[in-house]
Write an enzyme that holds these catalytic residues in place. Structure first.
Site, PDB file in Angstrom:
ATOM      1  N   LEU A 140      -1.547   8.544   0.575  1.00  0.00           N
ATOM      2  CA  LEU A 140      -1.283   8.485   2.019  1.00  0.00           C
ATOM      3  C   LEU A 140      -2.405   7.748   2.742  1.00  0.00           C
ATOM      4  CD1 LEU A 140      -0.074  12.166   2.202  1.00  0.00           C
ATOM      5  CD2 LEU A 140       1.344  10.138   2.640  1.00  0.00           C
ATOM      6  N   PRO A 141      -2.108   7.170   3.933  1.00  0.00           N
ATOM      7  CA  PRO A 141      -3.077   6.247   4.540  1.00  0.00           C
ATOM      8  C   PRO A 141      -4.331   6.885   5.123  1.00  0.00           C
ATOM      9  CG  PRO A 141      -1.060   6.405   5.868  1.00  0.00           C
ATOM     10  CD  PRO A 141      -0.806   7.144   4.603  1.00  0.00           C
ATOM     11  N   LYS A 161     -15.678   7.548  -4.605  1.00  0.00           N
ATOM     12  CA  LYS A 161     -14.822   6.460  -4.108  1.00  0.00           C
ATOM     13  C   LYS A 161     -15.455   5.768  -2.891  1.00  0.00           C
ATOM     14  CE  LYS A 161     -11.139   4.134  -2.664  1.00  0.00           C
ATOM     15  NZ  LYS A 161     -10.829   2.814  -3.198  1.00  0.00           N
ATOM     16  N   LYS A 195     -11.307   2.463   7.854  1.00  0.00           N
ATOM     17  CA  LYS A 195     -11.326   3.922   7.661  1.00  0.00           C
ATOM     18  C   LYS A 195     -12.298   4.309   6.551  1.00  0.00           C
ATOM     19  CE  LYS A 195      -8.498   5.245   4.726  1.00  0.00           C
ATOM     20  NZ  LYS A 195      -8.009   5.725   3.471  1.00  0.00           N
ATOM     21  N   THR A 248      -7.722   7.856  -0.178  1.00  0.00           N
ATOM     22  CA  THR A 248      -9.136   7.916   0.184  1.00  0.00           C
ATOM     23  C   THR A 248      -9.225   8.765   1.439  1.00  0.00           C
ATOM     24  OG1 THR A 248      -9.387   5.703  -0.712  1.00  0.00           O
ATOM     25  CG2 THR A 248     -11.218   6.559   0.599  1.00  0.00           C
TER      26      THR A 248
HETATM   27  P1  NAD Z   1       0.204   2.132   2.840  1.00  0.00           P
HETATM   28  O1  NAD Z   1       0.069   2.251   4.327  1.00  0.00           O
HETATM   29  O2  NAD Z   1       0.770   0.877   2.253  1.00  0.00           O
HETATM   30  O3  NAD Z   1       1.119   3.344   2.291  1.00  0.00           O
HETATM   31  C1  NAD Z   1       1.096   4.636   2.804  1.00  0.00           C
HETATM   32  C2  NAD Z   1       2.492   5.234   2.678  1.00  0.00           C
HETATM   33  O4  NAD Z   1       2.465   6.565   3.205  1.00  0.00           O
HETATM   34  C3  NAD Z   1       3.539   4.457   3.503  1.00  0.00           C
HETATM   35  O5  NAD Z   1       4.668   4.182   2.695  1.00  0.00           O
HETATM   36  C4  NAD Z   1       3.892   5.421   4.628  1.00  0.00           C
HETATM   37  O6  NAD Z   1       5.224   5.305   5.083  1.00  0.00           O
HETATM   38  C5  NAD Z   1       3.639   6.758   3.951  1.00  0.00           C
HETATM   39  N1  NAD Z   1       3.431   7.850   4.900  1.00  0.00           N
HETATM   40  C6  NAD Z   1       2.723   7.834   6.064  1.00  0.00           C
HETATM   41  N2  NAD Z   1       2.764   9.059   6.649  1.00  0.00           N
HETATM   42  C7  NAD Z   1       3.508   9.844   5.820  1.00  0.00           C
HETATM   43  C8  NAD Z   1       3.894  11.207   5.868  1.00  0.00           C
HETATM   44  N3  NAD Z   1       3.533  12.012   6.884  1.00  0.00           N
HETATM   45  N4  NAD Z   1       4.661  11.702   4.854  1.00  0.00           N
HETATM   46  C9  NAD Z   1       5.032  10.898   3.824  1.00  0.00           C
HETATM   47  N5  NAD Z   1       4.700   9.595   3.715  1.00  0.00           N
HETATM   48  C10 NAD Z   1       3.938   9.080   4.705  1.00  0.00           C
HETATM   49  O7  NAD Z   1      -1.221   2.463   2.243  1.00  0.00           O
HETATM   50  P2  NAD Z   1      -1.776   2.031   0.790  1.00  0.00           P
HETATM   51  O8  NAD Z   1      -2.444   0.704   0.896  1.00  0.00           O
HETATM   52  O9  NAD Z   1      -0.724   2.277  -0.224  1.00  0.00           O
HETATM   53  O10 NAD Z   1      -2.966   3.099   0.641  1.00  0.00           O
HETATM   54  C11 NAD Z   1      -2.711   4.461   0.336  1.00  0.00           C
HETATM   55  C12 NAD Z   1      -4.052   5.147   0.092  1.00  0.00           C
HETATM   56  O11 NAD Z   1      -4.700   4.536  -1.032  1.00  0.00           O
HETATM   57  C13 NAD Z   1      -5.027   5.015   1.271  1.00  0.00           C
HETATM   58  O12 NAD Z   1      -5.748   6.222   1.410  1.00  0.00           O
HETATM   59  C14 NAD Z   1      -5.920   3.858   0.881  1.00  0.00           C
HETATM   60  O13 NAD Z   1      -7.200   3.932   1.498  1.00  0.00           O
HETATM   61  C15 NAD Z   1      -5.971   4.036  -0.626  1.00  0.00           C
HETATM   62  N6  NAD Z   1      -6.204   2.798  -1.387  1.00  0.00           N
HETATM   63  C16 NAD Z   1      -5.550   1.639  -1.085  1.00  0.00           C
HETATM   64  C17 NAD Z   1      -5.791   0.487  -1.846  1.00  0.00           C
HETATM   65  C18 NAD Z   1      -5.081  -0.830  -1.557  1.00  0.00           C
HETATM   66  O14 NAD Z   1      -5.517  -1.871  -2.089  1.00  0.00           O
HETATM   67  N7  NAD Z   1      -4.010  -0.870  -0.774  1.00  0.00           N
HETATM   68  C19 NAD Z   1      -6.690   0.527  -2.912  1.00  0.00           C
HETATM   69  C20 NAD Z   1      -7.313   1.736  -3.229  1.00  0.00           C
HETATM   70  C21 NAD Z   1      -7.070   2.855  -2.460  1.00  0.00           C
END
Ligand code: NAD
Length: 296
Positions: free
Chosen positions: A64-65, A169, A238, A94
């Site tokens: 989740l974000p 992390k 963030k 994260t």
């Molecule tokens: P993203 O925004 O693409 O995906 C988040 C998903 O969560 C979305 O599909 C959204 O609709 C869903 N969501 C939001 N609120 C929700 C809720 N209340 N209930 C259910 N689903 C909900 O984000 P991401 O890039 O996939 O990142 C996810 C996590 O991983 C973050 O914490 C980010 O910091 C971490 N991360 C991301 C990356 C990257 O390269 N994108 C790399 C490492 C870690």
């Protein structure tokens, strides 16, 4: 193994797909209905809420974000805390160590164990199963999920307490954020002096300045001006804010982290939170009056 998976975004969707391909049976949920469609086509079952996921699986993963969304999905009304079947909640997001510890304490009151499992390696790593998977929590509970987490990449068990993997992390990501901000300034400086940015990157990668921005982000997304690595500036900002909170809470020096933080806050406000994090180079270009790579 039957697994719940909440949050099917840039990282969650490919990780969920890899679990299905490894033979696990998934119950999934995302607030965006369209996010679930490709995974349902692969055999995942769609749940109506986080609580519904936790009614149907003993192990529930989340990607989740933002930390407040993790807290709400885990412990709020309709959250996994209300599930009848869940035994363990594995947070791939994260989230930072403070929120991780708060979530762990709230879930423990319902005999649900929280396992931190933030990941590093980007969308490409999530697709290929080459992520660094940082895990902390009780050893016996980690043993239940280690094989499933290994589908995402290399598993590093870094501690037994809630939040330890989150601190790991954040240490990783502040370095990644620093490399991208610093490499952007260095390359813009060279371009302003008349150097070719592609040659600069080749030299840096053959020299001692080599880093994850020079080997990966510049060649893939900045020099070609595609800005499309799949990680939003809001999420990197963030992570930097969380690293600064962590340093403050621990009382450790943070001079460099604060300078890196200013660069990300500028990109966040000037270029936009939803843009790819590689756009951090653009405010630096604007101030210098040059563009790295070909003109847009
Ligand atoms: P993203 O925004 O693409 O995906 C988040 C998903 O969560 C979305 O599909 C959204 O609709 C869903 N969501 C939001 N609120 C929700 C809720 N209340 N209930 C259910 N689903 C909900 O984000 P991401 O890039 O996939 O990142 C996810 C996590 O991983 C973050 O914490 C980010 O910091 C971490 N991360 C991301 C990356 C990257 O390269 N994108 C790399 C490492 C870690």
């Amino acid at each position: 193994m039957e697994i719940g998976f909440i949050g099917l975004g840039n990282m969650g969707a490919p990780m969920a797909r890899r679990l299905i391909e490894a033979g696990h049976s998934l119950v999934i949920y995302d607030t965006r209905n369209d996010a679930a469609v490709p995974l349902v086509a692969l055999g995942a079952k769609l749940a109506a809420s986080p609580a519904d996921v936790a009614d149907r699986a003993e192990t529930v993963l989340a990607s989740l974000p933002e930390p407040h969304i993790v807290a709400k999905v885990a412990t709020g009304a309709g959250g996994v805390i209300e599930g009848r079947r869940i035994k363990r909640f594995v947070d791939l997001s994260t989230t930072g160590s403070r929120v991780a510890a708060e979530v762990a304490a709230a879930l423990a009151a319902k005999t649900i164990v929280q396992i931190d499992s933030p990941v590093s390696g980007g969308v490409a790593g999530a697709q290929k199963g080459t992520l660094a998977v940082m895990v902390s929590g009780p050893a016996a509970e980690i043993a239940h999920v280690k094989d499933a987490l290994a589908v995402f990449g290399t598993v590093f068990v870094v501690g037994d307490k809630p939040g330890m993997a989150q601190t790991m992390k954040l240490a990783n990501n502040i370095l990644s954020a620093c490399a991208l901000a610093a490499t952007s300034e260095a390359v813009v400086m060279g371009v302003k002096a008349g150097l070719d940015p592609a040659i600069m990157i080749d030299v840096i990668n053959a020299g001692s300045g080599r880093n994850t921005a020079s080997t990966d982000k510049f060649p893939k997304a900045i020099l070609p001006r595609s800005f499309n690595l799949g990680f939003a500036t809001a999420l990197m900002t963030k992570d930097v804010r969380l690293a600064l909170d962590e340093a403050k809470a621990l009382g450790v020096p943070d001079d460099i982290m604060r300078a890196v933080g200013r660069a990300w806050e500028t990109a966040f406000s000037e270029i936009g939170p939803d843009k790819d994090f590689t756009t951090i180079v653009q405010p630096i270009e604007r101030r210098a009056g040059v563009v790295v790579g070909k003109q847009t």
